[in-house]
Design an enzyme around this catalytic site. Structure first.
Site, PDB file in Angstrom:
ATOM      1  CB  SER A  72      -4.090   2.261   2.277  1.00 10.34           C
ATOM      2  OG  SER A  72      -4.286   1.567   0.695  1.00 10.34           O
ATOM      3  CE  LYS A 127      -3.422  -1.226  -0.591  1.00  8.73           C
ATOM      4  NZ  LYS A 127      -3.212  -2.153  -1.873  1.00  8.73           N
ATOM      5  CG  HIS A 148       5.500  -6.317  -0.897  1.00  5.60           C
ATOM      6  ND1 HIS A 148       5.105  -4.917  -1.160  1.00  5.60           N
ATOM      7  CD2 HIS A 148       3.729  -6.579  -1.745  1.00  5.60           C
ATOM      8  CE1 HIS A 148       3.577  -5.352  -1.733  1.00  5.60           C
ATOM      9  NE2 HIS A 148       3.003  -5.563  -2.015  1.00  5.60           N
TER      10      HIS A 148
END
Ligand code: A3P
Length: 299
Positions: free
Chosen positions: A130, A45, A100
């Site tokens: 988010s 995010k 990530h």
């Protein structure tokens, strides 16, 4: 739908089993980067999809044909996802790879390579908001409970309350560890750090900065086109990046949109004064050993 309730443990963090398996994670850790690879690294995010779109358009010199016909996860696949091995194009030229994963899992391989790394950091308050909405829509993530419960989990790594469907810590680990880990690689890697907020404030400047980093000069008219196609209003209508191609059983767009708001400072609509003070205190504490200086009041 596969492995929707499975949690993978890897490198001290938990990840959704729908996207990750022990094999895919091992493959990521053993992956050999090569010269020319461009790796987008983010905590979820933080602007991952945005950078995938920017890089696609930089390499196409602003021509939107690929951005409009190939999904972002094919153009810039996630290294740790199950489909990565079969998706990464094995052609000449730059391969765009997304991840990530935390720094300790990938930095050794990256240090040996001449890959270029783009790390994007976003105000963690906006990341928390988010991510909370993303948990609402993503059926492969655990139920979070209320926003205050989620926030506590985000800040302190506490588990979601026991009465929820699954009892898990925050998937993808701690934002603080992710940022500090990757920022700690600043002298070891060919890496630039961008903020979501600066991209928001001056997209053109960020695009030019990325072009400079990649050694990819562009004419002003080409930059115009990249800028045009990477606006939130355009990207949110592009089915190749707005995730509406994914079935509702996996991403429920009725619950929240993937391209949700695309603004800076939405946290102000969600955090109480008390929560904000607590956030600031924990931020100060956890970031005290990190010299990353960002003015989060940017907007
Ligand atoms: P919000 O939920 O705050 O709207 P990621 O791609 O890392 O998962 O990040 C998703 C976040 O980036 C979402 O934030 C999304 O709206 C935002 N985003 C994606 N493209 C954007 C753009 N072109 N401009 C601004 N924000 C964008």
């Amino acid at each position: 739908m596969d492995r929707m309730d499975v949690t993978e443990e890897f490198a001290g963090i938990q990840l959704p089993g729908h996207l990750h398996t022990p094999q895919s994670l091992q493959y990521a850790q053993d992956f050999q980067f090569r010269e020319g690879d461009v790796v987008i690294v983010t905590f979820p995010k933080s602007g991952t999809t945005w950078m995938q779109e920017i890089l696609t358009l930089i390499y196409s010199k602003g021509d939107p044909a690929i951005a409009k016909s190939v999904p972002n996860w094919v153009r810039a696949p996630w290294l740790e996802h199950t489909y990565f091995k079969d998706t990464l194009k094995d052609e000449e030229g730059p391969r765009i790879i997304t991840t990530h994963l935390p720094s300790d899992t990938l930095a050794p391989a990256l240090q040996k390579s001449k890959a270029k790394v783009i790390y994007i950091v976003r105000n963690p308050k906006d990341v928390a908001v988010s991510f909370y909405y993303f948990h609402k829509m993503a059926k492969f993530l655990p139920e979070t409970g209320s926003f205050p419960e989620f926030l506590e989990c985000f800040l302190e790594g506490k588990e979601f309350s026991a009465d929820k469907k699954t009892q898990n810590k925050l998937y993808y680990g701690s934002w603080f560890d992710h940022v500090k880990g990757w920022y700690g690689q600043k002298k070891n890697l060919d890496i630039i750090y961008l903020t979501y907020e600066n991209m928001h404030k001056d997209l053109r400047r960020s695009i030019k900065k990325v072009c400079g980093f990649l050694g990819c000069p562009m004419y002003s008219e080409e930059v115009d086109k990249v800028e045009q196609h990477c606006r939130f209003s355009v990207m949110s209508q592009n089915v190749m990046v707005n995730y509406t191609l994914i079935p509702t059983e996996i991403l429920d767009h009725e619950k929240s949109k993937f391209m949700r708001k695309g603004v800076v400072g939405d946290w102000k609509n969600h955090l109480t004064e008390e929560q904000n003070e607590n956030f600031n205190r924990i931020y100060k504490e956890k970031m005290s050993d990190c010299d990353l200086q960002i003015d989060w009041s940017l907007n």
